[in-house]
Write a protein that holds these residues in place. Structure first.
Motif, PDB file in Angstrom:
ATOM      1  N   TRP A 114       0.858  -1.180   0.000  1.00 22.42           N
ATOM      2  CA  TRP A 114       0.000   0.000   0.000  1.00 22.42           C
ATOM      3  C   TRP A 114       0.895   1.231   0.000  1.00 22.42           C
ATOM      4  CZ3 TRP A 114       1.315   2.940   4.125  1.00 22.42           C
ATOM      5  CH2 TRP A 114       1.846   2.290   5.233  1.00 22.42           C
ATOM      6  N   ARG A 115       0.275   2.364  -0.327  1.00 24.00           N
ATOM      7  CA  ARG A 115       0.992   3.627  -0.225  1.00 24.00           C
ATOM      8  C   ARG A 115       0.021   4.757   0.070  1.00 24.00           C
ATOM      9  NH1 ARG A 115       2.909   4.010  -6.476  1.00 24.00           N
ATOM     10  NH2 ARG A 115       1.129   5.138  -7.308  1.00 24.00           N
ATOM     11  N   ILE A 116       0.553   5.793   0.684  1.00 24.12           N
ATOM     12  CA  ILE A 116      -0.187   7.013   0.990  1.00 24.12           C
ATOM     13  C   ILE A 116       0.443   8.112   0.150  1.00 24.12           C
ATOM     14  CG2 ILE A 116      -0.765   8.694   2.781  1.00 24.12           C
ATOM     15  CD1 ILE A 116      -0.546   6.290   4.793  1.00 24.12           C
ATOM     16  N   GLU A 117      -0.404   8.833  -0.600  1.00 23.88           N
ATOM     17  CA  GLU A 117       0.091   9.836  -1.549  1.00 23.88           C
ATOM     18  C   GLU A 117      -0.562  11.184  -1.274  1.00 23.88           C
ATOM     19  OE1 GLU A 117      -1.298   8.492  -5.356  1.00 23.88           O
ATOM     20  OE2 GLU A 117      -0.825   6.410  -4.902  1.00 23.88           O
ATOM     21  N   ASN A 118       0.137  12.242  -1.698  1.00 25.29           N
ATOM     22  CA  ASN A 118      -0.526  13.529  -1.849  1.00 25.29           C
ATOM     23  C   ASN A 118      -0.595  13.791  -3.343  1.00 25.29           C
ATOM     24  OD1 ASN A 118       1.973  14.617  -2.651  1.00 25.29           O
ATOM     25  ND2 ASN A 118       2.369  15.532  -0.654  1.00 25.29           N
ATOM     26  N   CYS A 132       4.516   7.787   1.993  1.00 22.43           N
ATOM     27  CA  CYS A 132       5.110   6.578   2.564  1.00 22.43           C
ATOM     28  C   CYS A 132       4.323   5.388   2.051  1.00 22.43           C
ATOM     29  CB  CYS A 132       5.128   6.608   4.092  1.00 22.43           C
ATOM     30  SG  CYS A 132       3.565   6.257   4.882  1.00 22.43           S
ATOM     31  N   GLY A 133       4.856   4.212   2.301  1.00 27.36           N
ATOM     32  CA  GLY A 133       4.179   3.000   1.889  1.00 27.36           C
ATOM     33  C   GLY A 133       4.623   1.830   2.724  1.00 27.36           C
ATOM     34  N   SER A 134       4.106   0.676   2.389  1.00 25.02           N
ATOM     35  CA  SER A 134       4.378  -0.528   3.166  1.00 25.02           C
ATOM     36  C   SER A 134       5.853  -0.915   3.163  1.00 25.02           C
ATOM     37  CB  SER A 134       3.517  -1.687   2.660  1.00 25.02           C
ATOM     38  OG  SER A 134       3.643  -1.851   1.266  1.00 25.02           O
ATOM     39  N   TRP A 135       6.622  -0.403   2.218  1.00 28.31           N
ATOM     40  CA  TRP A 135       8.056  -0.686   2.182  1.00 28.31           C
ATOM     41  C   TRP A 135       8.896   0.477   2.706  1.00 28.31           C
ATOM     42  CZ3 TRP A 135      10.287  -5.304   1.277  1.00 28.31           C
ATOM     43  CH2 TRP A 135       9.454  -6.308   0.792  1.00 28.31           C
ATOM     44  N   VAL A 190     -13.698  11.449  -0.609  1.00 31.87           N
ATOM     45  CA  VAL A 190     -14.298  12.102  -1.771  1.00 31.87           C
ATOM     46  C   VAL A 190     -14.482  11.126  -2.933  1.00 31.87           C
ATOM     47  CG1 VAL A 190     -13.554  14.420  -1.154  1.00 31.87           C
ATOM     48  CG2 VAL A 190     -12.080  13.021  -2.595  1.00 31.87           C
ATOM     49  N   ASP A 191     -13.792   9.976  -2.888  1.00 23.01           N
ATOM     50  CA  ASP A 191     -13.990   8.969  -3.928  1.00 23.01           C
ATOM     51  C   ASP A 191     -13.416   7.636  -3.476  1.00 23.01           C
ATOM     52  OD1 ASP A 191     -14.882   7.931  -6.333  1.00 23.01           O
ATOM     53  OD2 ASP A 191     -13.235   8.713  -7.523  1.00 23.01           O
ATOM     54  N   LEU A 192     -13.986   6.573  -3.991  1.00 21.78           N
ATOM     55  CA  LEU A 192     -13.491   5.205  -3.839  1.00 21.78           C
ATOM     56  C   LEU A 192     -13.544   4.617  -5.241  1.00 21.78           C
ATOM     57  CD1 LEU A 192     -14.429   2.486  -1.307  1.00 21.78           C
ATOM     58  CD2 LEU A 192     -14.694   2.060  -3.724  1.00 21.78           C
ATOM     59  N   SER A 193     -12.429   4.080  -5.699  1.00 22.38           N
ATOM     60  CA  SER A 193     -12.391   3.499  -7.042  1.00 22.38           C
ATOM     61  C   SER A 193     -11.454   2.308  -7.049  1.00 22.38           C
ATOM     62  CB  SER A 193     -11.937   4.546  -8.067  1.00 22.38           C
ATOM     63  OG  SER A 193     -10.649   5.025  -7.745  1.00 22.38           O
ATOM     64  N   THR A 223     -10.135  14.319   1.247  1.00 23.44           N
ATOM     65  CA  THR A 223      -9.978  15.763   1.139  1.00 23.44           C
ATOM     66  C   THR A 223      -8.508  16.142   1.331  1.00 23.44           C
ATOM     67  OG1 THR A 223     -10.628  15.917   3.465  1.00 23.44           O
ATOM     68  CG2 THR A 223     -12.330  16.391   1.833  1.00 23.44           C
ATOM     69  N   GLU A 224      -8.176  17.348   0.914  1.00 22.23           N
ATOM     70  CA  GLU A 224      -6.819  17.900   0.990  1.00 22.23           C
ATOM     71  C   GLU A 224      -5.840  17.137   0.103  1.00 22.23           C
ATOM     72  OE1 GLU A 224      -5.479  19.023   4.939  1.00 22.23           O
ATOM     73  OE2 GLU A 224      -7.546  19.429   5.556  1.00 22.23           O
ATOM     74  N   GLY A 225      -6.357  16.485  -0.945  1.00 21.18           N
ATOM     75  CA  GLY A 225      -5.492  15.846  -1.928  1.00 21.18           C
ATOM     76  C   GLY A 225      -4.694  14.666  -1.416  1.00 21.18           C
ATOM     77  N   LEU A 226      -5.258  13.892  -0.490  1.00 24.74           N
ATOM     78  CA  LEU A 226      -4.588  12.700   0.035  1.00 24.74           C
ATOM     79  C   LEU A 226      -5.244  11.443  -0.520  1.00 24.74           C
ATOM     80  CD1 LEU A 226      -4.176  13.914   3.703  1.00 24.74           C
ATOM     81  CD2 LEU A 226      -2.358  13.659   1.996  1.00 24.74           C
ATOM     82  N   TYR A 227      -4.443  10.398  -0.696  1.00 26.37           N
ATOM     83  CA  TYR A 227      -4.904   9.150  -1.297  1.00 26.37           C
ATOM     84  C   TYR A 227      -4.273   7.978  -0.565  1.00 26.37           C
ATOM     85  CZ  TYR A 227      -5.955  12.329  -5.108  1.00 26.37           C
ATOM     86  OH  TYR A 227      -6.432  13.370  -5.835  1.00 26.37           O
ATOM     87  N   VAL A 228      -5.033   6.889  -0.486  1.00 27.93           N
ATOM     88  CA  VAL A 228      -4.520   5.606  -0.003  1.00 27.93           C
ATOM     89  C   VAL A 228      -4.776   4.610  -1.114  1.00 27.93           C
ATOM     90  CG1 VAL A 228      -4.670   3.798   1.746  1.00 27.93           C
ATOM     91  CG2 VAL A 228      -5.048   6.200   2.394  1.00 27.93           C
TER      92      VAL A 228
END
Length: 159
Positions: free
Chosen positions: A64-68, A74-77, A96-99, A112-117
């Motif tokens: 997994w990873r967390i992005e802006n 950061c991510g699982s590695w 704000v979305d799930l895809s 929100t605030e441009g973050l993604y998992v």
């Protein structure tokens, strides 16, 4: 993706959009658990307090990873000392979305605030993620089995 897969994904998407990411925690190894909406306390078999569960939850077992909007935070590695600050950034942000993306469905949660998992499996087998809907007496789980979205329905462990 099949029409059934699109319909099931849309149901989970509709339920999750607008919910805050209320709690995030690390499971065994690099597994992460994200809890959305109202939290329900849990007690372990030992009597100790466990991590609360949300109305909806996401588990990513690994990769997994967390992005802006501009980079991977950061991510699982990644070095583990980067995880807690990234988890703190996610808390209380609203979905704000799930895809899903890719030929083999990987999940992406936009906040929100441009973050993604995002999940992104790097080993053999299926992507290792699941979304849990605990809002009713039945636990509904969306995951990937043999390369396609799969819905499982069973009794809620909380009732």
């Amino acid at each position: 993706m099949s029409n059934e897969g699109v319909t099931v994904l849309q149901t989970f998407r509709d339920a999750m959009i607008g919910l805050p990411l209320s709690h995030v925690w690390r499971g065994g190894g690099s597994a992460i658990f994200l809890q959305f909406g109202r939290l329900t306390p849990r007690t372990r078999h030992s009597g100790e307090a466990g991590n609360p569960t949300g109305e909806l939850g996401l588990m990513i077992q690994w990769s997994w990873r967390i992005e802006n909007t501009a980079s991977i935070l950061c991510g699982s590695w990644s070095e583990e000392h980067l995880w807690a600050p990234a988890f703190d950034l996610l808390r209380n942000k609203v979905v704000v979305d799930l895809s899903v993306v890719g030929r083999l469905p990987e999940i992406v949660i936009a906040l929100t605030e441009g973050l993604y998992v995002s999940s992104f499996m790097t080993a053999e087998g299926d992507p290792q993620w699941a979304v849990f809907d605990r809002r009713d007496s039945a636990l509904r789980t969306l995951s990937v089995k043999q390369g396609i979205l799969k819905l499982d329905v069973g009794p809620s462990p909380l009732l």
